[in-house]
Design a protein around this motif. Structure first.
Motif, PDB file in Angstrom:
ATOM      1  N   LEU A  46       0.809  -1.221   0.000  1.00 14.49           N
ATOM      2  CA  LEU A  46       0.000   0.000   0.000  1.00 14.49           C
ATOM      3  C   LEU A  46       0.846   1.275   0.000  1.00 14.49           C
ATOM      4  O   LEU A  46       0.306   2.369  -0.125  1.00 14.49           O
ATOM      5  CB  LEU A  46      -0.956   0.010   1.204  1.00 14.49           C
ATOM      6  CG  LEU A  46      -1.950  -1.156   1.274  1.00 14.49           C
ATOM      7  CD1 LEU A  46      -2.836  -1.014   2.492  1.00 14.49           C
ATOM      8  CD2 LEU A  46      -2.789  -1.243   0.011  1.00 14.49           C
ATOM      9  N   GLY A  47       2.156   1.137   0.165  1.00 16.40           N
ATOM     10  CA  GLY A  47       3.029   2.303   0.139  1.00 16.40           C
ATOM     11  C   GLY A  47       2.879   3.203   1.344  1.00 16.40           C
ATOM     12  O   GLY A  47       3.133   4.400   1.271  1.00 16.40           O
ATOM     13  N   LEU A  70      -3.916   5.487   9.507  1.00 17.38           N
ATOM     14  CA  LEU A  70      -3.757   5.609   8.061  1.00 17.38           C
ATOM     15  C   LEU A  70      -4.222   6.962   7.552  1.00 17.38           C
ATOM     16  O   LEU A  70      -3.691   7.464   6.557  1.00 17.38           O
ATOM     17  CB  LEU A  70      -4.513   4.488   7.347  1.00 17.38           C
ATOM     18  CG  LEU A  70      -4.059   3.062   7.644  1.00 17.38           C
ATOM     19  CD1 LEU A  70      -4.863   2.063   6.837  1.00 17.38           C
ATOM     20  CD2 LEU A  70      -2.581   2.890   7.393  1.00 17.38           C
ATOM     21  N   ALA A  71      -5.185   7.568   8.234  1.00 14.63           N
ATOM     22  CA  ALA A  71      -5.690   8.882   7.821  1.00 14.63           C
ATOM     23  C   ALA A  71      -4.617   9.956   7.943  1.00 14.63           C
ATOM     24  O   ALA A  71      -4.708  10.993   7.278  1.00 14.63           O
ATOM     25  CB  ALA A  71      -6.917   9.253   8.650  1.00 14.63           C
ATOM     26  N   THR A  72      -3.603   9.721   8.757  1.00 10.02           N
ATOM     27  CA  THR A  72      -2.511  10.692   8.923  1.00 10.02           C
ATOM     28  C   THR A  72      -1.407  10.479   7.900  1.00 10.02           C
ATOM     29  O   THR A  72      -0.446  11.231   7.872  1.00 10.02           O
ATOM     30  CB  THR A  72      -1.893  10.607  10.332  1.00 10.02           C
ATOM     31  OG1 THR A  72      -1.211   9.343  10.478  1.00 10.02           O
ATOM     32  CG2 THR A  72      -2.957  10.746  11.409  1.00 10.02           C
ATOM     33  N   LYS A  73      -1.538   9.464   7.054  1.00 10.29           N
ATOM     34  CA  LYS A  73      -0.477   9.076   6.125  1.00 10.29           C
ATOM     35  C   LYS A  73      -0.800   9.478   4.691  1.00 10.29           C
ATOM     36  O   LYS A  73      -1.948   9.524   4.294  1.00 10.29           O
ATOM     37  CB  LYS A  73      -0.273   7.552   6.152  1.00 10.29           C
ATOM     38  CG  LYS A  73       0.051   6.999   7.498  1.00 10.29           C
ATOM     39  CD  LYS A  73       1.426   7.425   7.873  1.00 10.29           C
ATOM     40  CE  LYS A  73       1.862   6.804   9.179  1.00 10.29           C
ATOM     41  NZ  LYS A  73       3.223   7.184   9.497  1.00 10.29           N
ATOM     42  N   THR A  74       0.262   9.729   3.932  1.00  9.27           N
ATOM     43  CA  THR A  74       0.157   9.925   2.495  1.00  9.27           C
ATOM     44  C   THR A  74       0.869   8.753   1.845  1.00  9.27           C
ATOM     45  O   THR A  74       2.089   8.621   1.992  1.00  9.27           O
ATOM     46  CB  THR A  74       0.837  11.242   2.063  1.00  9.27           C
ATOM     47  OG1 THR A  74       0.246  12.309   2.783  1.00  9.27           O
ATOM     48  CG2 THR A  74       0.687  11.462   0.577  1.00  9.27           C
ATOM     49  N   PRO A  75       0.119   7.900   1.152  1.00  7.99           N
ATOM     50  CA  PRO A  75       0.765   6.724   0.566  1.00  7.99           C
ATOM     51  C   PRO A  75       1.790   7.105  -0.496  1.00  7.99           C
ATOM     52  O   PRO A  75       1.591   8.022  -1.275  1.00  7.99           O
ATOM     53  CB  PRO A  75      -0.384   5.936  -0.058  1.00  7.99           C
ATOM     54  CG  PRO A  75      -1.625   6.512   0.507  1.00  7.99           C
ATOM     55  CD  PRO A  75      -1.308   7.909   0.928  1.00  7.99           C
TER      56      PRO A  75
END
Length: 100
Positions: A46-47, A70-75
């Motif tokens: 998913l990167g 995951l909401a805090t991440k930018t894939p």
């Protein structure tokens, strides 16, 4: 909270004999090896890079808490492979054989 279908499928397929998760607040019940495998999946497929300080049981307790992380991440672009960390400062040695 948006959980990618691929991630939900991975979790459901890798929880041993436990049934698929239907409630976002249901415990994921991952052991330590399962957590490491999940992090490897997040990074390779998913990167999504998980930082060391984010490796807390609270972040992986339920689908909801995982979704919040995951909401805090930018894939990034998934690599499809897990890279070994570079071990800096550790010398490598080769062994030469003495032949007669």
């Amino acid at each position: 909270m948006e959980i990618p279908h691929k991630l939900k499928e991975y979790i459901d397929n890798n929880r041993g004999s436990l049934p698929p998760i239907t409630n976002p607040d249901e415990p994921l019940q991952l052991d330590s090896l399962g957590l490491i495998r999940l992090v490897a999946f997040l990074e390779s497929d998913l990167g999504i890079r998980v930082e060391d300080e984010e490796l807390m049981a609270e972040n992986f307790a339920t689908l909801r808490t995982l979704g919040e992380l995951l909401a805090t991440k930018t894939p990034a672009v998934p690599t499809g492979e897990v890279k070994r960390p570079v071990e800096e400062g550790i010398p490598t040695f080769s062994v030469k054989r003495n032949e007669p």
